[in-house]
Design an enzyme around this catalytic site. Structure first.
Site, short mmCIF file in Angstrom:
data_model
loop_
_atom_site.label_atom_id
_atom_site.label_comp_id
_atom_site.label_asym_id
_atom_site.label_seq_id
_atom_site.Cartn_x
_atom_site.Cartn_y
_atom_site.Cartn_z
N ASP A 40 0.88 -1.17 0.00
CA ASP A 40 0.00 0.00 0.00
C ASP A 40 0.92 1.23 0.00
O ASP A 40 2.13 1.10 0.27
CB ASP A 40 -0.87 -0.04 1.26
CG ASP A 40 -1.68 1.22 1.44
OD1 ASP A 40 -2.37 1.61 0.48
OD2 ASP A 40 -1.60 1.85 2.52
N ASP A 97 -0.04 5.15 0.98
CA ASP A 97 -0.25 6.10 2.09
C ASP A 97 -0.18 5.38 3.44
O ASP A 97 -0.97 4.48 3.72
CB ASP A 97 -1.64 6.75 1.98
CG ASP A 97 -1.81 7.58 0.71
OD1 ASP A 97 -0.90 8.34 0.37
OD2 ASP A 97 -2.87 7.46 0.07
C1 BG6 Z 1 -5.85 5.81 0.39
C2 BG6 Z 1 -5.88 6.55 1.70
O1 BG6 Z 1 -4.53 5.43 0.09
O2 BG6 Z 1 -6.33 6.64 -0.67
C3 BG6 Z 1 -7.27 7.07 1.96
O3 BG6 Z 1 -5.48 5.67 2.73
C4 BG6 Z 1 -7.73 7.92 0.79
O4 BG6 Z 1 -7.28 7.79 3.15
C5 BG6 Z 1 -7.67 7.09 -0.49
O5 BG6 Z 1 -9.05 8.37 0.99
C6 BG6 Z 1 -8.11 7.87 -1.73
O6 BG6 Z 1 -7.20 8.89 -1.98
P1 BG6 Z 1 -7.41 10.06 -3.04
O7 BG6 Z 1 -6.04 10.65 -3.15
O8 BG6 Z 1 -7.86 9.42 -4.32
O9 BG6 Z 1 -8.42 10.98 -2.48
MG MG Z 2 -2.63 3.12 3.65
#
Ligand code: BG6
Ligand code: MG
Length: 218
Positions: A11, A13
């Site tokens: 993953d 984030d």
């Molecule tokens: C994930 C995060 O990686 O991406 C979430 O953990 C986030 O918190 C999701 O909502 C979607 O991200 P984005 O950048 O498309 O808004």
């Molecule tokens: Mg994550």
């Protein structure tokens, strides 16, 4: 479960980069503007979850029109993208890049599987876009975590069977997605968040190649 694991799917984030903090700050700004209470603890529920699902959780039953919903998603993303502009390699979590490099040297394939539509921006901003063999993101699949689709898509692109992969995740939704896809999940974070994982570490920097190989039953 196969004895020899051929790929590690990460993953992004909260596993490779510290961008979950930026997600929190962007949601917090929106929540404050909308008069919604939102804490760091609440933010844990948003880990691994798509932007629209996050907003539903944040609104907690508060009714808004389709237009308002879309506007709030766009606004949060603007705040998030603005925060991403300050990103450098310092946003890579301690030990993460070294771990990926060690895994690759061992001949094991690597992928990023994140539901974030900002995946490419984050990888570019931190200078690690070329580090991984495969990148799948929020544009690659329709069903986001906890559905297994994003991990299955990564495995397919890697040319490896799901049961020959492991997933490293910091989100409950991500652990559930791995389990649903018959992929061994390794959790990063506290028991209450990633307790469903087969193995758990407090932080990515605690994982060494040796420990990973033990888990993979080499
Ligand atoms: C994930 C995060 O990686 O991406 C979430 O953990 C986030 O918190 C999701 O909502 C979607 O991200 P984005 O950048 O498309 O808004
Ligand atoms: Mg994550």
């Amino acid at each position: 479960m196969s004895e020899k694991i051929k790929a590690v799917i990460f993953d992004l984030d909260g596993v490779i980069t510290d961008t979950s903090e930026y997600h929190y700050q962007a949601w917090k700004k929106l929540a404050d503007e909308e008069g919604i209470t939102f804490t760091r603890d609440d933010n844990n529920k948003l880990r691994g979850v798509s932007r629209s699902e996050c907003l539903k959780i944040l609104l907690n039953g508060k009714q808004v029109s389709t237009e308002q919903f879309q506007e709030m998603m766009d606004r949060k993303n603007r705040y998030y993208v603005e925060l991403l502009k300050q990103m450098t390699s310092k946003n890579i979590l301690s030990g993460a890049k070294e771990l990926v490099l060690e895994i690759k040297r061992r001949g094991i394939k690597t992928a990023i599987a994140s539901v974030s539509k900002n995946t490419r921006t984050v990888l570019q901003g931190t200078g690690i876009e070329d580090l991984f063999d495969v990148i799948v993101d929020g544009y690659s699949v329709k069903n986001t975590k906890p559905a297994p689709d994003i991990f299955l898509s990564a495995a397919k692109e890697l040319g490896v069977k799901p049961e020959d992969c492991v997933v490293i995740e910091d989100a409950e939704a991500g652990i559930e997605a791995a389990l649903a896809g018959n992929i061994l999940p390794i959790g990063i974070g506290p028991e209450e968040r990633v307790g469903k994982a087969r193995f758990r570490f407090e932080k990515i920097g605690d994982i060494t190649l040796t420990k990973l190989l033990e888990i993979m039953n080499f």
